[in-house]
Write an enzyme that holds these catalytic residues in place. Structure first.
Site, PDB file in Angstrom:
ATOM      1  N   ARG A 126       0.575  -1.608   0.172  1.00  0.00           N
ATOM      2  CA  ARG A 126      -0.433  -0.188   0.295  1.00  0.00           C
ATOM      3  C   ARG A 126       0.392   1.395   0.375  1.00  0.00           C
ATOM      4  O   ARG A 126       0.511   2.620   0.693  1.00  0.00           O
ATOM      5  CB  ARG A 126      -1.634  -0.159   1.501  1.00  0.00           C
ATOM      6  CG  ARG A 126      -1.713  -1.238   0.934  1.00  0.00           C
ATOM      7  CD  ARG A 126      -2.932  -0.805   2.145  1.00  0.00           C
ATOM      8  NE  ARG A 126      -4.053  -1.935   2.489  1.00  0.00           N
ATOM      9  CZ  ARG A 126      -4.037  -3.660   2.931  1.00  0.00           C
ATOM     10  NH1 ARG A 126      -2.611  -3.196   4.177  1.00  0.00           N
ATOM     11  NH2 ARG A 126      -4.892  -4.383   2.909  1.00  0.00           N
ATOM     12  N   LYS A 148       1.519  10.761 -11.628  1.00  0.00           N
ATOM     13  CA  LYS A 148       0.751   9.480 -12.401  1.00  0.00           C
ATOM     14  C   LYS A 148       1.108   8.908 -12.848  1.00  0.00           C
ATOM     15  O   LYS A 148       3.038   9.108 -13.655  1.00  0.00           O
ATOM     16  CB  LYS A 148       0.676  11.114 -13.736  1.00  0.00           C
ATOM     17  CG  LYS A 148      -0.724  11.393 -13.370  1.00  0.00           C
ATOM     18  CD  LYS A 148      -1.653  11.857 -14.712  1.00  0.00           C
ATOM     19  CE  LYS A 148      -2.796  12.521 -15.164  1.00  0.00           C
ATOM     20  NZ  LYS A 148      -3.316  12.758 -16.732  1.00  0.00           N
ATOM     21  N   GLU A 190       6.180  17.015 -25.901  1.00  0.00           N
ATOM     22  CA  GLU A 190       6.266  17.555 -24.610  1.00  0.00           C
ATOM     23  C   GLU A 190       6.509  18.633 -23.879  1.00  0.00           C
ATOM     24  O   GLU A 190       6.394  19.271 -24.341  1.00  0.00           O
ATOM     25  CB  GLU A 190       6.298  15.926 -24.057  1.00  0.00           C
ATOM     26  CG  GLU A 190       5.168  14.368 -23.842  1.00  0.00           C
ATOM     27  CD  GLU A 190       3.898  14.625 -23.762  1.00  0.00           C
ATOM     28  OE1 GLU A 190       3.456  16.480 -23.405  1.00  0.00           O
ATOM     29  OE2 GLU A 190       3.496  13.807 -23.909  1.00  0.00           O
ATOM     30  N   LYS A 232       4.649  22.156 -15.672  1.00  0.00           N
ATOM     31  CA  LYS A 232       4.423  21.247 -15.263  1.00  0.00           C
ATOM     32  C   LYS A 232       3.844  21.529 -13.209  1.00  0.00           C
ATOM     33  O   LYS A 232       3.095  21.550 -13.072  1.00  0.00           O
ATOM     34  CB  LYS A 232       4.967  20.037 -15.303  1.00  0.00           C
ATOM     35  CG  LYS A 232       4.553  18.642 -15.279  1.00  0.00           C
ATOM     36  CD  LYS A 232       4.366  17.206 -16.266  1.00  0.00           C
ATOM     37  CE  LYS A 232       3.464  16.931 -15.643  1.00  0.00           C
ATOM     38  NZ  LYS A 232       3.250  15.304 -16.243  1.00  0.00           N
ATOM     39  N   GLU A 242      -5.999  16.457 -11.038  1.00  0.00           N
ATOM     40  CA  GLU A 242      -6.505  16.558 -12.545  1.00  0.00           C
ATOM     41  C   GLU A 242      -8.025  16.973 -12.560  1.00  0.00           C
ATOM     42  O   GLU A 242      -8.951  15.974 -12.443  1.00  0.00           O
ATOM     43  CB  GLU A 242      -6.173  15.515 -13.283  1.00  0.00           C
ATOM     44  CG  GLU A 242      -6.102  15.507 -14.633  1.00  0.00           C
ATOM     45  CD  GLU A 242      -6.421  14.837 -15.893  1.00  0.00           C
ATOM     46  OE1 GLU A 242      -4.757  14.888 -16.139  1.00  0.00           O
ATOM     47  OE2 GLU A 242      -6.406  14.797 -16.287  1.00  0.00           O
ATOM     48  N   ARG A 246      -5.037  20.860 -14.738  1.00  0.00           N
ATOM     49  CA  ARG A 246      -4.491  19.551 -15.335  1.00  0.00           C
ATOM     50  C   ARG A 246      -4.477  19.018 -16.255  1.00  0.00           C
ATOM     51  O   ARG A 246      -3.500  18.998 -17.164  1.00  0.00           O
ATOM     52  CB  ARG A 246      -3.724  18.592 -14.123  1.00  0.00           C
ATOM     53  CG  ARG A 246      -2.601  17.988 -14.429  1.00  0.00           C
ATOM     54  CD  ARG A 246      -2.132  16.893 -13.398  1.00  0.00           C
ATOM     55  NE  ARG A 246      -1.703  16.304 -13.949  1.00  0.00           N
ATOM     56  CZ  ARG A 246      -0.541  15.409 -12.908  1.00  0.00           C
ATOM     57  NH1 ARG A 246      -0.285  15.234 -11.345  1.00  0.00           N
ATOM     58  NH2 ARG A 246       0.652  14.574 -12.965  1.00  0.00           N
ATOM     59  N   ASN A 250      -3.352  17.839 -20.861  1.00  0.00           N
ATOM     60  CA  ASN A 250      -2.890  16.580 -21.974  1.00  0.00           C
ATOM     61  C   ASN A 250      -3.357  16.697 -23.463  1.00  0.00           C
ATOM     62  O   ASN A 250      -4.467  16.060 -24.571  1.00  0.00           O
ATOM     63  CB  ASN A 250      -4.916  15.393 -21.735  1.00  0.00           C
ATOM     64  CG  ASN A 250      -4.340  14.545 -20.618  1.00  0.00           C
ATOM     65  OD1 ASN A 250      -3.437  14.692 -20.051  1.00  0.00           O
ATOM     66  ND2 ASN A 250      -4.792  14.988 -19.298  1.00  0.00           N
ATOM     67  N   HIS A 253      -3.263  15.062 -26.183  1.00  0.00           N
ATOM     68  CA  HIS A 253      -3.223  13.503 -25.687  1.00  0.00           C
ATOM     69  C   HIS A 253      -4.558  12.539 -26.471  1.00  0.00           C
ATOM     70  O   HIS A 253      -4.267  11.548 -25.738  1.00  0.00           O
ATOM     71  CB  HIS A 253      -3.409  13.445 -24.630  1.00  0.00           C
ATOM     72  CG  HIS A 253      -2.032  13.767 -24.045  1.00  0.00           C
ATOM     73  ND1 HIS A 253      -0.876  15.455 -24.357  1.00  0.00           N
ATOM     74  CD2 HIS A 253      -0.837  12.908 -23.594  1.00  0.00           C
ATOM     75  CE1 HIS A 253      -0.041  14.230 -24.699  1.00  0.00           C
ATOM     76  NE2 HIS A 253      -0.104  13.691 -23.561  1.00  0.00           N
ATOM     77  N   HIS A 257      -3.710   9.086 -28.024  1.00  0.00           N
ATOM     78  CA  HIS A 257      -4.166   8.122 -27.615  1.00  0.00           C
ATOM     79  C   HIS A 257      -4.806   6.912 -28.439  1.00  0.00           C
ATOM     80  O   HIS A 257      -5.063   6.158 -28.279  1.00  0.00           O
ATOM     81  CB  HIS A 257      -4.851   7.791 -26.529  1.00  0.00           C
ATOM     82  CG  HIS A 257      -4.215   8.245 -24.597  1.00  0.00           C
ATOM     83  ND1 HIS A 257      -4.592   9.343 -23.257  1.00  0.00           N
ATOM     84  CD2 HIS A 257      -3.109   8.956 -24.258  1.00  0.00           C
ATOM     85  CE1 HIS A 257      -3.694   9.024 -23.051  1.00  0.00           C
ATOM     86  NE2 HIS A 257      -2.656   8.956 -23.519  1.00  0.00           N
ATOM     87  N   HIS A 270       4.822   7.435 -27.903  1.00  0.00           N
ATOM     88  CA  HIS A 270       3.768   7.946 -27.218  1.00  0.00           C
ATOM     89  C   HIS A 270       4.190   9.798 -27.863  1.00  0.00           C
ATOM     90  O   HIS A 270       3.366   9.957 -28.114  1.00  0.00           O
ATOM     91  CB  HIS A 270       3.802   8.103 -25.567  1.00  0.00           C
ATOM     92  CG  HIS A 270       3.002   9.021 -25.055  1.00  0.00           C
ATOM     93  ND1 HIS A 270       1.834   9.418 -25.140  1.00  0.00           N
ATOM     94  CD2 HIS A 270       3.385  10.017 -24.102  1.00  0.00           C
ATOM     95  CE1 HIS A 270       1.300   9.947 -24.516  1.00  0.00           C
ATOM     96  NE2 HIS A 270       2.185  10.586 -24.182  1.00  0.00           N
TER      97      HIS A 270
END
Lengths: 366, 366
Positions: A126, A148, A190, A232, A242, A246, A250, A253, A257, A270
């Site tokens: 955890r 992330k 990016e 960032k 997010e 935030r 993306n 993206h 994606h 990517h």
């Protein structure tokens, strides 16, 4: 190796989850950078079969001054391995070595290694501490910063993961020297992103220095990494999970994606998919009245100069739409996009499907 | 069904992660209890093949008043299924149904369903809301409260998971009527636990009411669930992530996990292993000077009256020690135990191996 003059420090301010990003040449070997980490009996370096032969022994040597045991795990290299089976290799190693809940994980590699190691750190017992040591430009300017973490699912990218912050991000610019050209371009994608969504002065700077960046000029890369991390940090510091702002990170993206997923993960990098996705998102922004055609052309040209694709693969419009509907930003079946509402400013919104279809048919191979 | 007089409410105070536990008869069907949940287009009920036929349609019917789509997923039943393969069925269902990041998950079942659904909620799209609807006594008094979620790994129990709090815990006492006797006993194990570690007045009460509890007297069960949740709420409210105090809730669990893991998950129920583990932990506490032999005998007798085993299986001392070394509380290879430093008070500490061996040989079958 002594500290060089290029050492830069950017702080991610998140209360008790705050941490520094260190940027400079040959940081990897300097034991001083690890001094503030929590004490532990052991550490596990997670890398891949490409990066480990280049840098793992240097990292291991410096960590052995600090931890009684330092294990190394080499994962197979590539986005296609960003799945549960590979993630489980990390848990197998941790349990096989009897690693306790204070063990520190070090992610040495690109975005795939960082995302998987981060999720393993979030989930092992955890939660154990972890450090990002990104060795690709993309990971240094984007994926290693902000907490992330995730793995892919056959039905969608980064669908299973956690928001989990590292203790430290060490961007060693020296590692960029061994980066294949295609990976450098993917990282520049990016970097470029931060301009249209947040900072047109930085966009101007990137335009002026694109040749230097592609030629791996040290000073240019140092500034690109630092300014990207600063932006960032500002965005993530305001919206860690997010809930709103935030999401602008993306940009490109949602389309990107769909490209990655539609072609099969790993076919395009990517950053390549995001580069092409930004062209599509800019075209959509123009149709929504946010930017003009001249700006779209300017952004497209810059993406091209970075060595990135600007035309999407021929997946077919219906397949694109289907893939985009499972995007994490979707709500109640409606696809939502990050679009520009002006140069240097982005918002998230739904777009009329007719406009999305127009963009897809214009920007993709028939 | 209208609200009955037995509705009780216990608050878990964790700042912006606070939530209520509602305890009473037939809560499941009352739409009012769900009013405070975040709005969403859809919900997914995760249950198992034993519990779903009993209660899923009632839950579904009430949730359909609130959500446009309510899907149901039935997992196979048993601790042996608390693994990645089964967890992935939840992700498959979420993605297969196109569930977005606002989807609310409902865990309808015992500890295994709750732990897996909670971890799925923590990880799906990096976190969606979830609700615990525990249908076993063990889940109502322990596992559904406090935000510990996890799956097992072949090398250790609950090794992969997250601290992730639900929005609401609904303890419907009516569901305890269908619980098999062995499961009731397993739940009583965690009820008994709260006495020796925290509240001797409750321990006295349990002793006085054990016959009523075993006979499923409604008022007795209601008090047992409420007082257990109150104690858990007090402990978790002070130490959400188990930096210190919270570890006392693991009394009996280090020995118990070794039993479960050594026999193969599912052979003994978790609560059975913990019951027997508490006898061992009490014996160890006595050897460390925390309690006297009379107290150990009194606790052992109470555990026995609950229908629980008080003699450990014959795994062999070396195997017990090996299994306990991978416990999450271990640090630097040293096994740490929750022991009583007096009746009603527990601490975590390392114990001399000779004493642990003595306890194992005394408490286990040869």
């Amino acid at each position: 190796m002594p500290l060089t003059a290029t050492l830069e420090r950017v702080e991610i301010e998140l209360g008790d989850r705050s941490y520094p990003i260190l940027i400079g040449d040959d940081l990897l070997d300097d034991a001083a950078h690890y001094d503030a980490l929590p004490s532990a009996a052991g550490a596990l370096i997670v890398s891949n079969t490409t990066v480990a032969p280049l840098y793992a022994q240097r990292l291991r040597a410096v960590l052995q001054q600090r931890y009684r045991t330092v294990h190394l795990l080499e994962l197979p290299d590539g986005e296609v391995y960003k799945d549960w089976t590979t993630l489980n290799l990390i848990f197998d190693a941790l349990l096989g070595h009897g690693c306790d809940r204070k063990t520190v994980l070090f992610a040495l590699g690109g975005g795939v290694v960082g995302d998987m190691t981060g999720f393993a750190a979030a989930s092992y017992m955890r939660g154990v501490p972890f450090v990002q040591v990104p060795t690709t430009l993309l990971a240094q300017v984007d994926s290693s910063v902000g907490g992330k973490t995730a793995i892919n699912h056959p039905l969608g990218k980064n669908m299973i993961g956690a928001f989990y912050q590292p203790q430290l991000v060490l961007c060693d610019l020296g590692t960029l020297k061994t980066l294949p050209p295609r990976e450098l371009s993917a990282g520049l994608s990016e970097v470029i992103k931060y301009g249209p969504i947040y900072d047109m002065a930085f966009f101007d700077w990137i335009e002026a220095h694109m040749d230097a960046l592609v030629a791996r000029d040290g000073a240019a890369l140092a500034h690109a990494v630092k300014r990207s991390c600063e932006i960032k940090a500002e965005v993530v510091g305001q919206d860690e999970r997010e809930a709103g702002l935030r999401a602008i990170l993306n940009f490109g993206h949602t389309f990107g994606h769909a490209i990655e997923s539609g072609l099969g993960y790993g076919e395009w990098l990517h950053g390549e998919a995001v580069g092409c996705g930004m062209v599509m998102a800019a075209q959509l922004s123009q149709r929504l009245g946010g930017v003009d055609a001249a700006f779209v052309a300017r952004l497209t040209r810059l993406i091209e100069r970075a060595g990135l694709p600007v035309v999407g693969p021929a997946l077919g419009t219906e397949r694109y739409l289907e893939l985009m509907r499972v995007d994490k930003k979707s709500e109640g079946g409606e696809i939502r996009f990050v679009v520009l509402d002006g140069p240097g400013s982005a918002v998230m919104r739904a777009a009329p499907e007719a406009l999305v279809r127009e963009v897809l048919s214009r920007c993709c191979q028939a």
